[in-house]
Design a protein around this motif. Structure first.
Motif, PDB file in Angstrom:
ATOM      1  N   LYS A 199     -42.879  39.245  10.517  1.00 27.73           N
ATOM      2  CA  LYS A 199     -43.657  40.383  10.058  1.00 27.73           C
ATOM      3  C   LYS A 199     -42.852  41.274   9.113  1.00 27.73           C
ATOM      4  N   ILE A 200     -41.574  41.475   9.418  1.00 27.89           N
ATOM      5  CA  ILE A 200     -40.729  42.291   8.536  1.00 27.89           C
ATOM      6  C   ILE A 200     -40.578  41.617   7.179  1.00 27.89           C
ATOM      7  N   ALA A 201     -40.382  40.291   7.182  1.00 22.42           N
ATOM      8  CA  ALA A 201     -40.258  39.566   5.917  1.00 22.42           C
ATOM      9  C   ALA A 201     -41.501  39.754   5.064  1.00 22.42           C
ATOM     10  N   GLU A 202     -42.654  39.752   5.728  1.00 16.53           N
ATOM     11  CA  GLU A 202     -43.903  39.910   5.005  1.00 16.53           C
ATOM     12  C   GLU A 202     -44.064  41.330   4.476  1.00 16.53           C
ATOM     13  N   LEU A 203     -43.761  42.314   5.314  1.00 20.34           N
ATOM     14  CA  LEU A 203     -43.903  43.714   4.907  1.00 20.34           C
ATOM     15  C   LEU A 203     -42.990  44.066   3.748  1.00 20.34           C
ATOM     16  N   CYS A 204     -41.756  43.584   3.815  1.00 25.35           N
ATOM     17  CA  CYS A 204     -40.750  43.939   2.810  1.00 25.35           C
ATOM     18  C   CYS A 204     -40.734  42.976   1.633  1.00 25.35           C
ATOM     19  N   ASN A 205     -41.620  41.979   1.675  1.00 24.07           N
ATOM     20  CA  ASN A 205     -41.693  40.980   0.607  1.00 24.07           C
ATOM     21  C   ASN A 205     -40.341  40.294   0.408  1.00 24.07           C
ATOM     22  N   LEU A 206     -39.769  39.826   1.515  1.00 26.06           N
ATOM     23  CA  LEU A 206     -38.479  39.148   1.479  1.00 26.06           C
ATOM     24  C   LEU A 206     -38.627  37.750   2.049  1.00 26.06           C
ATOM     25  N   GLU A 207     -37.783  36.849   1.594  1.00 24.29           N
ATOM     26  CA  GLU A 207     -37.824  35.469   2.070  1.00 24.29           C
ATOM     27  C   GLU A 207     -37.376  35.412   3.525  1.00 24.29           C
TER      28      GLU A 207
END
Length: 858
Positions: free
Chosen positions: A48-56
């Motif tokens: 979820k954090i990867a998705e929120l922050c637009n990170l791989e």
């Protein structure tokens, strides 16, 4: 906030600043709020954090501060770490997470529909200000108007809830959270954690966002046009060679492919098919080509859809015409009439199918000659590596055969695996040029540390030496003058090795002092490593070094370190002893030999050592001869002159080996940073653990002391003077309190009073802790871990920024040369024992051969 819940503020895109007092503050970037509880799964949270922050997802790093500690960052890597973090913040409402990673969240990697346990944060009270390290103050009571609202501190106006797709208005009550006008602040979004990752990405693309203007925060629209422009490569080479192809060259960008005009079915297949499991994914490709008149945005999209269509219908084709304006494909089977032709239509600004003959007469024969293109294979492997980074080529080949019906050989998959890892983690080769920047930033973040890179004249990597000030200070002030030297493979593409120097804390736990990455483990590199140690390690006492006997480090150690002692590692000696045990065995048999060997090593009296040797001899004379030949003065308590160490049976390099196993596929820069982070985390964890100790000595030594105290009961004590005593058990032992010695020699060898001394203390009411070595006290152990290792200001993830490019241009470092023959020689040399047993013929009793090859006549 309900009991058992915690709101984490995930901050990314900013940077750390080190204050004058050594504390750190985080400035700039954007933040998101997520509510978690004690049952939250780490993988769900990371996703979820990867998705929120637009990170791989693969490169995502999560760190946090302990409450009240702004000096040391702790890394979250698994569920255990998450539970520990939750316990640390048990009395808190919020916790700050600091996120870093490679930009670009990829929905293609999200193939599972695992439900998330995470929920929307009900209330987040936070003030984001332009001044670093400004703490937010909690509101007196929670608001019921919106899950999360932002407003100015005065003259508040209605704002939109960021989690609402419909843009419903929510009034901000007086006392809402103030947001300072800071140009570094980008956005703050609260996301519904019950939605799927794909839904959240879509929602983020069409929702409003916050921006800071001169008049305060305001809502601005986010452009829905988030697709990247792709470059179209010329396909003249493919036309000339007429290669057989199956899948798209640009499949990595298939999320950017726009739907086919006038065909809703094609739209769903091209844009959303990767959210399906493999069997449904392939099935969805069967109708991706509908026939004459179907339009595409360009030739790349046409090739992509055509190649998926071929996989779904299990046939192979080749493009006999293939450029930006036209493409013609035919089935590769001789005589098969299947054919398709498409070309660019300027008036319609589209790439349209002009003719297509759909029938095959080859009966599937063309499928036998099919092979995937490199880019398609790499994209499939990347998806699997995101789920599990340690996939083997054989496993991937079997999965592709099961999912897509394509049979690949080992070499194909291995090469695809190498390319996939490079795309996910960065270039292995280019990572070496990031090492100078790594060294510079590490020293800047940790003044007094030694982080040095050495290269050959041709700029090829030679050595990297790392020793942090926190480790050096801890060793010099609180550890015994004892260092274990060992090595392990870095498990790298370029076959480097890791050399380590490890001390022991008061609880006999490994304490990393220094490590070095070298191009090859050899005598010259070991001498270089010891020379670097001599420059950084300062102690007034003679050092004792312990290493594997087969490494041959005794000579360089005694030459470089004055008055030093060198001992052989009991761990490695016992392994070598067991390898060399050959029959016949007598008496108690082979099973008794390891115990007798360890008894000989631990014996503090020479007569006891000789008794243990006799026990070995009664079982095996050859084992006895082997023990005598390995120089007992360098490993047994009875004869060794240095610091006592042979009670340590652990493999001191095992921690490093386990760490490397976790990151064995990473480039060298990420491994170097990873090892540094592991040491940082170890020191911080040990510091926290030591604060919970309530005894005077460390737990291990306290238990040993209590054991000796129990053994002292019933012993007869005779007073000779105030400091000299005679203690009777099976023999008579003399205890000298002033010299802290006993004739049994155990007190001197271990640093803890023996049972005879304990009997004296019981009779004289002396405090036993006054006679224990200071190295074993809890206060001393806490001093070892008192200093922290600070992380670098930014993570060394694969990047293409201008700063990284400038560093690469100014300081280019090439990977080391690898020699398979040299590595094989080193491997064989390591396996060969110095005192290898000579083969003796049981027939003629001569050495050098066995009875099978014996030529003697009887």
């Amino acid at each position: 906030m309900g009991k058992g819940k915690l709101i984490v503020i995930c901050q990314s895109g900013g940077e750390f600043l080190t204050n004058d007092d050594g504390s750190m503050s985080y400035t700039g970037g954007e933040a998101h709020a997520i509510e978690i509880n004690c049952e939250t799964v780490f993988d769900d949270l990371k996703l979820k954090i990867a998705e929120l922050c637009n990170l791989e997802y693969r490169t995502l790093s999560i760190k946090y501060f302990l409450p009240g500690n702004k000096r040391t960052l702790i890394t979250l890597a698994n569920d255990k770490d998450l539970r520990r973090m939750f316990d640390f913040h048990a009395n808190c409402v919020t916790a700050d997470f600091f996120i870093s990673g490679t930009e670009g969240f990829n929905r293609e990697a999200l193939n599972s529909n695992r439900p998330s346990e995470l929920k929307v944060a009900e209330s987040v009270i936070r003030n984001i200000a332009s001044t670093p390290n400004t703490a937010s103050k909690a509101a007196n009571k929670e608001t019921n108007h919106s899950p999360f609202m932002l407003g100015t501190s005065s003259n508040l106006s209605p704002v939109h809830s960021l989690g609402d797709d419909q843009g419903a208005h929510c009034s901000s009550p007086t006392g809402s959270i103030a947001v300072a006008a800071d140009a570094n602040f980008k956005s703050l979004m609260l996301t519904d954690m019950d939605s799927t990752p794909a839904d959240t990405v879509k929602k983020r693309r069409r929702t409003a966002s916050w921006t800071i203007s001169a008049n305060g925060p305001k809502i601005v629209a986010v452009s829905e046009n988030v697709e990247d422009k792709r470059k179209t490569r010329s396909q003249k080479k493919n036309t000339k060679n007429q290669n057989i192809v199956l899948v798209a060259e640009n499949v990595d960008h298939q999320q950017n492919i726009t739907p086919c005009k006038g065909d809703s079915n094609c739209s769903s297949i091209v844009a959303c098919s990767n959210d399906l499991p493999p069997e449904k994914l392939v099935a969805s490709w069967k109708d991706s080509i509908t026939g004459v008149g179907q339009e595409f945005k360009g030739v790349s999209e046409f090739r992509d859809v055509l190649q998926k269509y071929a996989i779904a219908h299990r046939f192979a084709y080749k493009l006999i015409k293939n450029d930006t304006n036209r493409a013609t494909g035919i089935c590769i089977a001789d005589g098969c009439p299947w054919r398709i032709h498409a070309s660019w239509v300027p008036s319609a600004h589209s790439f349209k199918i002009k003719s297509m003959y759909e029938s095959h007469t080859c009966g599937g024969e063309s499928w036998k000659s099919a092979h995937p293109t490199k880019n398609w294979l790499v994209s499939i492997i990347k998806d699997r590596l995101r789920d599990s980074p340690h996939h083997k080529p054989k496993d991937i080949a079997n999965a592709i055969l099961t999912d897509f019906g394509l049979e690949l050989n080992y070499t194909q998959v291995w090469r695809g695996l190498e390319d996939a890892r490079e795309q996910l983690q960065g270039s292995y080769r280019e990572a070496y040029s990031q090492l100078p920047g790594f060294c510079k930033k590490m020293v800047e973040a940790n003044p007094g540390s030694f982080v040095k890179l050495f290269t050959y004249d041709d700029k090829r990597f030679q050595h990297l030496f790392v020793s942090f000030r926190a480790s050096l200070k801890g060793f010099e002030t609180g550890c015994r003058p004892l260092l274990f030297l060992d090595s392990t493979s870095l498990k790298s593409k370029y076959q480097e090795d890791l050399l380590t120097a490890t001390a022991l804390d008061g609880d006999d736990s490994a304490f990393p002092v220094a490590f070095a990455i070298v191009d090859n483990e050899n005598d010259d590199n070991w001498r270089w490593f010891l020379e670097q140690l001599s420059h950084v390690v300062a102690t007034s006492q003679p050092l004792t070094f312990v290493s594997d006997r087969e490494k041959g480090l005794k000579k360089p150690i005694l030459e470089i370190f004055e008055n030093a002692h060198h001992g052989y590692s009991i761990y490695h000696l016992l392994e070598s002893f067991m390898r060399n045990l050959k029959g016949p065995f007598h008496g108690d048999g082979k099973a008794s030999l390891p115990g007798s060997f360890m008894a000989a090593a631990h014996a503090v009296r020479l007569d006891v050592f000789k008794m243990s040797l006799e026990q070995i001899k009664r079982v095996s004379s050859e084992a006895h001869d082997w023990v005598v030949q390995i120089e007992p003065e360098y490993w047994t308590n009875a004869l060794f002159k240095g610091e006592n160490y042979n009670h340590i049976m652990l493999n001191v390099v095992e921690s490093y080996t386990n760490w490397i196993d976790e990151m064995q596929e990473l480039p060298i820069i990420q491994k170097a940073e990873g090892l540094s982070s592991k040491i940082m985390e170890l020191i911080n964890t040990r510091r926290i653990d030591s604060t919970r100790w309530s005894s005077k000595l460390t737990p291990l030594k306290e238990a040993k002391l209590q054991e000796e105290s129990l053994s002292a009961r019933g012993l007869k004590v005779l007073f000779s003077s105030d400091t000299l005593f005679e203690v009777h058990d099976d023999s008579i032992n003399v205890v000298n309190i002033d010299k802290q010695e006993c004739s049994c020699l155990v007190w001197k060898a271990t640093g803890l009073p023996c049972r005879h001394a304990m009997a004296v203390f019981n009779c004289t009411s002396r405090n036993v802790y006054d006679y224990c070595s200071r190295y074993f006290t809890v206060d001393n152990c806490r001093g070892i871990y008192s200093d922290s290792i600070n992380p670098v200001s930014s993570s060394f993830n694969p990047s293409s920024g201008e700063e990284a490019a400038e560093e690469t241009e100014t300081e280019t470092v090439l990977p080391p040369c690898t020699s398979k023959l040299a590595k094989q020689h080193k491997k064989n040399q390591k396996k060969a024992d110095v005192n290898r047993k000579t083969v003796t013929c049981s027939k003629c009793k001569e050495a050098g051969h066995n009875k099978v090859t014996c030529k003697a006549t009887i």
